[in-house]
Design a protein around this motif. Sequence first.
Motif, short mmCIF file in Angstrom:
data_model
loop_
_atom_site.label_atom_id
_atom_site.label_comp_id
_atom_site.label_asym_id
_atom_site.label_seq_id
_atom_site.Cartn_x
_atom_site.Cartn_y
_atom_site.Cartn_z
N GLU A 199 -24.85 -37.11 -14.79
CA GLU A 199 -24.01 -38.24 -14.39
C GLU A 199 -24.86 -39.44 -13.97
O GLU A 199 -24.49 -40.59 -14.21
CB GLU A 199 -23.06 -37.82 -13.28
N GLY A 259 -17.59 -39.25 -13.87
CA GLY A 259 -16.34 -38.54 -14.09
C GLY A 259 -16.25 -37.14 -13.52
O GLY A 259 -15.24 -36.78 -12.89
N SER A 260 -17.27 -36.32 -13.71
CA SER A 260 -17.20 -34.93 -13.22
C SER A 260 -17.08 -34.87 -11.71
O SER A 260 -16.35 -34.03 -11.18
CB SER A 260 -18.43 -34.14 -13.69
N THR A 282 -15.73 -29.58 -15.42
CA THR A 282 -15.46 -30.62 -16.43
C THR A 282 -16.75 -31.16 -17.07
O THR A 282 -16.68 -32.07 -17.89
CB THR A 282 -14.69 -31.81 -15.81
N PHE A 286 -17.03 -33.77 -20.22
CA PHE A 286 -17.50 -35.15 -20.10
C PHE A 286 -18.75 -35.40 -20.94
O PHE A 286 -18.97 -36.52 -21.40
CB PHE A 286 -17.75 -35.51 -18.63
N ILE A 289 -17.21 -36.26 -24.15
CA ILE A 289 -16.53 -37.56 -24.07
C ILE A 289 -17.54 -38.70 -24.10
O ILE A 289 -17.33 -39.73 -24.74
CB ILE A 289 -15.68 -37.63 -22.78
N ASN A 290 -18.67 -38.52 -23.42
CA ASN A 290 -19.65 -39.60 -23.26
C ASN A 290 -20.73 -39.59 -24.35
O ASN A 290 -21.64 -40.44 -24.32
CB ASN A 290 -20.32 -39.50 -21.89
N MET A 352 -14.93 -42.47 -11.00
CA MET A 352 -14.54 -42.47 -12.41
C MET A 352 -14.87 -43.81 -13.07
O MET A 352 -15.10 -43.87 -14.29
CB MET A 352 -13.04 -42.16 -12.55
N ASN A 355 -18.03 -44.01 -15.16
CA ASN A 355 -18.14 -43.30 -16.43
C ASN A 355 -18.29 -44.31 -17.57
O ASN A 355 -17.58 -45.32 -17.61
CB ASN A 355 -16.89 -42.44 -16.67
N MET A 359 -11.78 -44.18 -18.53
CA MET A 359 -10.87 -43.04 -18.42
C MET A 359 -9.62 -43.47 -17.67
O MET A 359 -9.67 -43.70 -16.45
CB MET A 359 -11.55 -41.88 -17.69
N MET A 367 -8.31 -34.72 -21.19
CA MET A 367 -9.52 -33.96 -20.91
C MET A 367 -9.18 -32.64 -20.24
O MET A 367 -9.70 -31.58 -20.62
CB MET A 367 -10.45 -34.79 -20.01
#
Length: 376
Positions: A199, A259-260, A282, A286, A289-290, A352, A355, A359, A367
């Motif tokens: 992250e 996000g996580s 998650t 993520f 997603i990323n 968030m 991220n 989101m 998700m």
Amino acid sequence: MEWTYSQPVKLIFGTGKVESLDKIFAGFGLKNGLLVSDPVFVKNGLASKVSDYSRGALIEVFSDITPNPTVTNVDDCARLIREKNIEFVAALGGGSSLDCAKAACSVCRTPYSVVEFHSGKRKFEKDFIPLIAIPTTSGTGSEVTPVAVLSDPERGVKAPLVSDNFFPMCAIIDAALTLTVPSAITASTGMDVLSHALEGFWSKNHQPICDAMALHSARLVFEYLLPAYLDAGNLEAREKMSEASVMAGLAFGLPKTAGSHACSFPLTSVYHIPHGEACAFTLDAFTRINAEAENGRLHGFARMLGFTDAYGMADSILEMKRAMNMKITLADAGIPEEKLEELARLSQHPNMLNNPVAMDLESILKMYRSLKEKSR
């Protein structure tokens, strides 16, 4: 790109370093201190042993701390500091004791409850007593960050409180203190390390120095977390995970998590999943997603770690969770389908916004639904 970097915490790293506490304290001119300890270390005698290593510099012990430290824990600790005229604090334990101590070292210099600051009504002045951090887990990275995560049961909130006051004066990272950590906690805290590294790297606020630390930390986690989990007495693996933890703390301290971690707060406060495992729940999602954000820079990160791409790294994260018997599906976590919209709403935490892929409520919900059917 424009960025700045600063890290005021002196790091003392090495197995057995805690046995030299008296010399370390004397070097800083510290005396009349309070040991803030996780309760388990009072019960098993480690707190007493650490106090003995201080040769009289630690005069009191505070251990009334819950696994997710509350505002009441902080206020009680601050009250004791005032009553005993404590001049510095040493925090022994995982994130709970460190976060409680961080906040108490500033709250004690005010007439207020920490709720005033946690709720955003007040800001701390630059007035606090020194803190020495002695982590006993390889996970939170709290020993090198200005963040304390606190729960306020009355407001139904678990959220970080951030202040430059919270940087410890010094952190003593001694892997020997992690040898007795149970396997489940090794898994949870180890995945917290990986969450911090990843992250911090993909945060919108990423910067080159923190990126390099994130890469170093993640490489160590992928190599040494499973050996540490499978063999508690593996000192090499424990030392490497201690190194990974502090490096990950440096990796996310300035960019902040994304996000996580945003999702981890309701997963812990509502579904009582331990923090590190809540982040891991998650993390592979993520990562997918990323993967393509910012021209796919996460693919380059993954390749430097030996993966084919970010999607291969996500697969490896899932396999690690499976190997350590961690929660993978909504059913594992005890999250019913009808509660997903509420969980998605609660996951709209400010983190968030860091991220790299935006989101909204619908994408968070999508998700979570992707975690419905992953087989073990």
